[in-house]
Motif scaffolding. Structure first.
Motif, short mmCIF file in Angstrom:
data_model
loop_
_atom_site.label_atom_id
_atom_site.label_comp_id
_atom_site.label_asym_id
_atom_site.label_seq_id
_atom_site.Cartn_x
_atom_site.Cartn_y
_atom_site.Cartn_z
N ALA A 172 12.95 -17.64 -12.90
CA ALA A 172 11.99 -17.16 -12.01
C ALA A 172 11.56 -15.69 -12.26
N VAL A 173 10.27 -15.43 -12.58
CA VAL A 173 9.81 -14.14 -13.09
C VAL A 173 8.87 -13.54 -11.81
N THR A 174 9.17 -12.12 -11.62
CA THR A 174 8.41 -11.55 -10.42
C THR A 174 7.68 -10.46 -11.25
N THR A 175 6.56 -10.21 -11.19
CA THR A 175 5.76 -9.22 -11.81
C THR A 175 5.34 -8.21 -10.85
N ILE A 176 4.67 -6.97 -11.21
CA ILE A 176 4.06 -6.10 -10.00
C ILE A 176 3.29 -7.09 -9.04
N GLU A 177 2.30 -7.87 -9.60
CA GLU A 177 1.66 -8.65 -8.69
C GLU A 177 2.52 -9.38 -7.56
N GLY A 178 3.65 -9.95 -7.86
CA GLY A 178 4.45 -10.42 -7.07
C GLY A 178 4.91 -9.61 -5.92
N LEU A 179 5.08 -8.25 -6.33
CA LEU A 179 5.83 -7.32 -5.27
C LEU A 179 4.61 -6.69 -4.44
N SER A 180 3.41 -7.07 -4.67
CA SER A 180 2.20 -6.21 -4.02
C SER A 180 1.36 -7.36 -3.27
N SER A 181 0.98 -6.77 -2.04
CA SER A 181 0.10 -7.60 -1.10
C SER A 181 -1.36 -7.25 -1.21
N GLU A 182 -2.09 -7.89 -0.68
CA GLU A 182 -3.63 -7.50 -0.89
C GLU A 182 -3.95 -6.67 0.16
N ASP A 183 -3.12 -6.73 1.59
CA ASP A 183 -3.24 -5.83 2.79
C ASP A 183 -3.25 -4.33 2.34
N GLY A 184 -2.07 -4.23 1.89
CA GLY A 184 -1.79 -2.66 1.78
C GLY A 184 -0.44 -2.51 0.61
#
Lengths: 158, 761
Positions: A71-83
Motif C-alpha cells: 500500500a503506497v501513499t503519496t503526497i496526493e494521498g495525504l492531501s484533500s481538495e478542501d484545504g
C-alpha cells in the motif's frame, strides 16, 4: 514488461513496467502522480519520499516491481481538495515553503515520523528531517512547523 | 517608518500574509517542468565530454542509431555550416565574442560536461542506453585548471586569441597606488572555493514545434524568458513572435536557473528537427557538471589604514577562475568582486584589478550574491587582521569606518568596463551592526572568546554588507478588469521560488483597494506581456511591483471614466470601492458590469539606478580542535530592505540565504583533479546543509530607510543573507584561536581546519 498490482492512495492499481522502472518513475509517469518529485535519484535528498505500508521510503531507490501487494501513499494521498492538513497548514503558517520542490517529500517524511512518534522533540525532528534536503529555507521554519503540528497527531491512533 | 501605500482601505503590504503558492505546493499540485507531458513525446539525453581539453575528431553514432527506440542523434554536423553560439546577456563586450560557447562542441572540447551530441529516443531510459553506444573521438590536450596556469598562457583555450585572460576589470577611485607615509599596510592572499547554487529541481525543458502555426513552444523557461527568447530566435532564424516561453513552477533559482545554456538551444532545435515534442530533464550528476559554477576567486590585496584606524586605501589584484567560456552572465561575479570590495565602508582610495581567466572547467555564472560573497570574505578578514594589528577593537574599527548617513549618497569605486558610476543610496549602517551585536548578546559573550570550554574554543564574529538590487532597465505590467469582477495582473517578472505571486498580489490588492482574492496574477511567460526583464539582481519586487502600481493607476482612471459615462457624472467624482464604482448621486456599477467595457491599464517602470539594502551579521562559534568541527552556536542576520512587503517571506529568505552561505563556508566544494575531472558528482560528495547542521539561525528584517527607486520604497532583497557569511564565520574561528589560526581560504571543512589548527601548534 512485468505486471505489478498494488494499492496507491487507497485505490487498487495494476501497471505494466520494465523491471528497471523505479517506483518514483512509475508513480509520476505511469500513474500521473506528479506530486512526488525526483531531485537526486540516488537516495540522498529525500524529495521522492512516499509511504510504503506506512513507512517512509525513497521511491527513487525502490523498484516498482517490488511493490506487489503493497500500500503506497503519496503526497496526493495525504492531501484533500478542501484545504490543508494540520501539518501542511503549520508549514504554511511558519513560512516553511519557498520553492516547494522538496516539500512533498518532507511532508510525507514528517507525517510518517509524527504518526509513529507524535511526541518527537526538536532533536528527533531535526534528526529525521536531516534525511531530506531543502535548499531554500534553512530548515528553521520547518522545524517550528513540525513541532507545532505534533498536537494534531497526539491522541490519534498510530 | 513607512506610511501605507494607499490608505485608508487595505494594508496588505507589510503584513506576513500566508503565501498563495503554498496551497498547491504543499499538496503536490505544483506544476514543474517534468510534470508536463505531451502525446508523442520524445526524450533527449546528452553526450558530454569526458575530457577537459581536446580536439574533437568525430562522433560515431551508428551503434546508437541502430538501437530500437532511438529516433535521432544530433551533433554539430546536424547544424550545418555554422554552429550557433550563446551570447552574453549581462555586461556584454564585443571583444568577448570569441569566447562565447558554441551550443554543441564542433572541433574542440573545453570542459568535462560540454555537450557533444544529443540522443532522441522513445523513452528517457532508451536515450540513456544509447549514450553508452556513442563514441566520441577526442585527442586530449593539456588542461588548464587553475588561475596560475591560465595566467601563464602556456596552454591556451582559444589559440587564436593568444591569451586566457578574457577581460580585466578595474575598480578605481582616488589615488590608491600613492605612497601613504607612516600608514599601516596589511597584505594578504586569500581565496574562495568553487561551489554553486545546486537547486533541488534540476533543469529541464519541454519543447514542441507546431508546424501548422510555425510556433515553437517551450516549457521550463525561467528567470529571463524574454531575453532567452530573443537569443533563441536569432539562433534559430525565427521571429521572436514564433517562440513562446512558458514559465511553470520553478524548484529554486538562486541566479543559476534560467540563464541561456547549450540545452536551451539543443532541446528546441531537436523538437523542430524531429517534428515531435522533446523533453529533457537533467539528472543530478549532469546538474553538478553542467550548470553554472561560481565563487572560485583568489586575491592578493592590501589594506592601508592610518594608525588611528581610518581606512585609507584598498588595492591589489583578484583572479577569477571563470571556466571554459564567457557565457550568459559570467561577467557579473568578477565585476562585482571589484565593485563590492569596499562594501559598506568609507574607502577613499581604491584600485583593484580583477582578471577573468578562462580554464578547462565548467563555465561560471551568478550564484546568489555573486562576487559579493567573495568580496565580503576578503574584506571582512582584512578588517579583523588590521584591527588586531592596530590594537583597535574590531567593532570600534568597523563603527569608525562604516559609511555614515550624512555621507549618503556615497560614491563607490567605478568599475571599468563599463565605467558606470555607483553610489550607496541610503541607510544607517552602524545601526544594523549595533542591532546584530545586541541580538547576539555580544558583550555578554565576549568573555567566552578564545576560551577552551569542554574541549572547544569559542569565538565571536561580525561582518557587514551591502546588497545591490533593482536592476533596470524597465519592467512592464498590464492589468485588466475581468468580466467576473476580478482583476488580472500580468507582469514580466518571473517566479524562481521566492513567493512572487504572494508579494505581487499584496501590492496589487493594496493599490486596487480590494481583497487579495480579487487579484489573479500571471507572470513570466512571454505570452502575457510584450516584454519582460525577469528575476535577477533582486529586482522583481522593486521593478515589477512598481510597474503594477503604474498599471493599476491607469486602470482605476479608466474605471472612473467608464463609470462616469454610464452613471452620468464626472470621472473624478466616481468613488471606487471594493467591487463597485459609486457616483455621488448614489448610482453604482459593479466591477463585473464595468468590465464589459474592456478596461485595462499598462505600466512601464523605468530605472537606471540600483538600490542598496544593507545589514550586518554576528555569530558565535565553538570549534573542536581535535576534529576541526565548527558548531555555529548562534547566528544573527540583520538587514534593512527599505520597505518590507511580506516580513515572514523576507525573514525566510534571509535565514535560507544564511544557511546556503554556511554550506559555502563549511561543506560545498566542486573539487577538480589535475586533469580537470570533476570529483564531486553526487549529493554524497557535494554536501549541502541538512537540518542537524545549523540549529540557531535568526533573522531580523526591517524596513527603515526606504530606497529611492520607485513608489514602493522597497530595496531589492533576498541575496543579502548569504553575502557576509564567509567573513563572519572565518572571523569567529580566528577569534576562537586568539588569532593563532587565521583562515584565508574556504571552505572551512573539518579536515582543512584541523590541518590549520595542527600547523598552528
Amino acid at each position: 514488461m512485468r505486471d505489478v498490482a498494488f494499492e496507491v492512495n487507497g485505490k487498487a492499481c495494476r501497471v505494466a513496467v520494465e523491471p528497471r522502472t523505479t517506483l518514483a518513475d512509475c508513480l509520476r509517469h505511469d500513474l500521473g502522480l506528479t506530486g512526488t518529485h525526483v531531485a537526486c535519484a540516488h537516495g540522498v535528498c529525500g524529495a521522492c519520499t512516499v509511504l510504503v505500508d506506512g513507512e517512509a521510503v525513497r521511491s527513487c531507490l525502490t523498484l516498482a516491481v517490488q511493490m506487489e501487494g503493497a500500500a503506497v501513499t503519496t503526497i496526493e494521498g495525504l492531501s484533500s481538495e478542501d484545504g490543508l492538513s494540520p501539518l501542511q497548514a503549520a508549514f504554511r503558517k511558519h513560512g516553511a515553503v519557498q520553492c516547494g520542490f522538496c516539500t512533498p517529500g518532507i511532508i510525507t517524511t514528517m507525517h510518517a515520523l509524527l504518526t509513529t512518534e507524535p511526541h518527537a522533540d526538536e532533536a528527533r525532528v531535526r534528526e529525521v528531517l536531516s534525511g531530506n534536503i531543502c535548499r531554500c529555507t534553512g530548515y528553521m521554519a520547518m522545524v517550528a512547523a513540525v513541532l507545532e503540528a505534533r498536537a494534531a497527531y497526539q491522541g490519534a491512533p498510530a | 517608518m513607512n506610511a501605507p501605500l494607499r490608505g485608508p482601505g487595505n494594508n496588505f503590504v507589510g503584513q506576513s500574509v500566508e503565501r498563495l503558492e503554498d496551497m498547491r505546493l504543499l499538496r503536490g499540485q505544483g506544476l514543474f517542468t517534468d510534470d508536463v507531458s505531451r502525446p508523442g513525446l520524445v526524450h533527449a539525453a546528452i553526450l558530454r565530454s569526458t575530457v577537459a581539453h581536446g580536439w574533437l575528431r568525430g562522433v560515431d553514432s551508428a551503434a546508437a542509431l541502430a538501437l530500437p527506440g532511438v529516433v535521432a542523434v544530433i551533433t554539430a554536423a546536424t547544424m550545418g555550416a555554422k554552429v550557433p553560439a550563446i551570447p552574453m546577456r549581462l555586461a556584454p563586450l564585443d571583444e568577448l565574442e570569441p569566447y562565447w560557447q558554441p551550443v554543441i562542441a564542433a572541433d574542440k572540447v573545453r570542459y568535462v560536461g560540454e555537450p557533444i551530441a544529443v540522443v532522441l529516443a522513445e523513452s528517457a531510459a532508451i536515450a540513456e542506453d544509447a549514450l553508452e553506444l556513442l563514441v566520441a573521438e577526442i585527442e586530449a590536450l593539456p588542461p588548464v585548471v587553475d588561475t596560475a596556469t591560465a595566467l601563464a598562457d602556456g596552454t591556451l583555450l582559444f589559440e587564436a586569441q593568444g591569451t586566457n585572460l578574457a577581460v580585466l576589470y578595474t575598480a578605481q577611485k582616488g589615488e590608491a597606488q600613492a605612497e601613504f607615509p607612516g600608514a599601516y599596510v596589511r597584505r594578504e592572499k586569500m581565496d574562495t572555493q568553487r561551489h554553486t547554487a545546486t537547486t533541488m529541481e534540476t533543469r529541464g525543458l519541454l519543447a514542441e514545434w507546431d508546424a501548422t502555426t510555425e510556433v515553437l513552444r517551450i516549457h521550463g523557461a525561467s528567470k529571463v524568458p524574454f531575453a532567452s527568447r530573443g537569443m533563441l530566435a536569432k539562433q534559430m532564424g525565427l521571429p521572436e513572435t514564433s517562440i513562446e516561453m512558458i514559465e511553470v513552477d520553478v524548484g529554486g533559482g538562486f541566479g543559476m536557473r534560467g540563464e541561456f545554456y547549450p540545452e536551451d538551444f539543443l532541446v528546441p532545435f531537436a523538437a523542430k528537427h524531429c517534428g515531435r515534442p522533446v523533453k529533457w530533464i537533467e539528472d543530478r550528476r549532469e546538474h553538478l557538471l553542467a550548470c553554472n559554477h561560481a565563487r572560485e576567486f583568489d586575491c592578493d590585496l592590501e589594506l592601508v589604514c592610518s594608525r588611528e584606524g581610518d581606512i585609507l586605501a584598498l588595492r591589489g589584484t583578484v583572479n577569477g577562475n571563470m571556466g571554459a567560456y564567457m557565457r550568459a552572465n559570467v561577467a557579473v561575479a568578477p565585476r562585482n568582486v571589484g565593485q563590492f570590495l569596499s562594501g559598506p565602508y568609507a574607502v577613499p582610495n581604491v584600485h583593484v584589478e580583477v582578471r577573468a581567466l578562462l580554464t578547462n572547467k565548467t563555465p561560471t555564472g551568478t550564484y546568489r550574491g555573486p562576487g559579493r560573497f567573495e568580496a565580503d570574505f576578503f574584506r571582512e578578514r582584512l578588517l579583523d587582521l588590521a584591527a588586531d594589528d592596530l590594537g583597535i577593537d574590531r567593532v570600534a574599527f568597523r563603527r569608525r569606518n562604516l559609511v555614515k548617513m550624512a555621507e549618503m549618497p556615497y560614491p563607490l569605486a567605478t568599475v571599468t568596463p563599463p565605467k558606470k558610476e555607483e553610489k550607496l543610496d541610503s541607510g544607517d549602517y552602524v545601526m544594523t551592526m549595533d542591532l546584530a551585536l545586541a541580538e547576539l548578546d555580544w558583550d555578554a559573550k565576549l568573555p567566552l572568546q578564545g576560551k577552551l570550554i569542554d574541549g572547544r574554543y569559542h569565538g565571536l564574529g561580525v561582518a557587514c554588507f551591502i546588497e545591490g538590487g533593482a536592476a533596470g532597465p524597465r519592467e512592464r505590467a498590464r492589468v485588466e478588469l475581468v468580466e467576473d469582477g476580478t482583476v488580472a495582473v500580468y507582469v514580466g517578472s518571473t517566479l524562481v521560488g521566492q513567493g512572487l505571486e504572494t508579494v505581487m498580489t499584496q501590492i496589487a490588492a493594496d493599490a486596487m483597494e480590494c481583497s487579495m482574492d480579487t487579484i489573479r496574477f500571471f507572470h513570466g511567460s512571454t505570452t502575457y506581456v510584450s516584454e519582460g526583464f525577469g528575476s535577477f539582481h533582486s529586482r522583481s519586487t522593486v521593478m515589477g511591483g512598481s510597474a503594477i502600481l503604474l498599471a493599476i493607476e491607469e486602470l482605476r482612471q479608466r474605471m472612473r471614466e467608464a463609470a462616469a459615462a454610464r452613471l452620468g457624472c464626472k470621472a473624478e467624482a466616481v468613488r471606487l470601492e471594493e467591487g463597485r464604482a459609486v457616483a455621488p448621486g448614489g448610482g453604482a456599477l459593479s466591477w463585473a458590469e464595468l468590465a464589459t467595457a474592456g478596461l485595462s491599464g499598462d505600466g512601464v517602470f523605468h530605472n537606471h539606478t540600483h538600490t542598496y539594502a544593507y545589514g550586518a551579521h554576528a555569530c558565535h562559534v565553538a570549534v573542536d580542535p581535535r576534529s576541526g568541527h565548527v558548531e555555529v552556536v548562534d547566528y544573527v542576520a540583520v538587514e534593512d530592505v527599505g520597505r518590507m512587503i511580506n516580513p515572514l517571506a523576507l525573514q525566510g529568505q534571509i535565514v535560507g540565504a544564511v544557511v546556503q552561505g554556511l554550506g559555502g563556508v563549511f561543506l560545498e566544494h566542486l573539487v577538480y583533479d589535475a586533469e580537470g575531472q570533476l570529483l564531486t558528482g553526487s549529493f554524497a560528495d557535494y554536501l549541502l546543509p541538512t537540518a542537524t547542521d545549523y540549529r540557531s539561525i535568526r533573522a531580523v528584517a526591517m524596513g527603515v530607510h526606504t530606497g529611492a527607486v520607485g513608489p514602493l520604497g522597497a530595496k531589492g532583497a533576498g541575496e543579502g543573507g548569504i553575502i557576509p557569511v564567509g567573513g563572519c564565520i572565518a572571523n569567529a574561528v580566528a577569534a576562537a584561536f586568539s588569532g593563532k589560526v587565521q583562515p584565508m581560504s574556504l571552505p572551512l571543512s573539518p579536515s582543512r581546519l584541523w590541518a590549520m589548527i595542527e600547523a598552528a601548534g
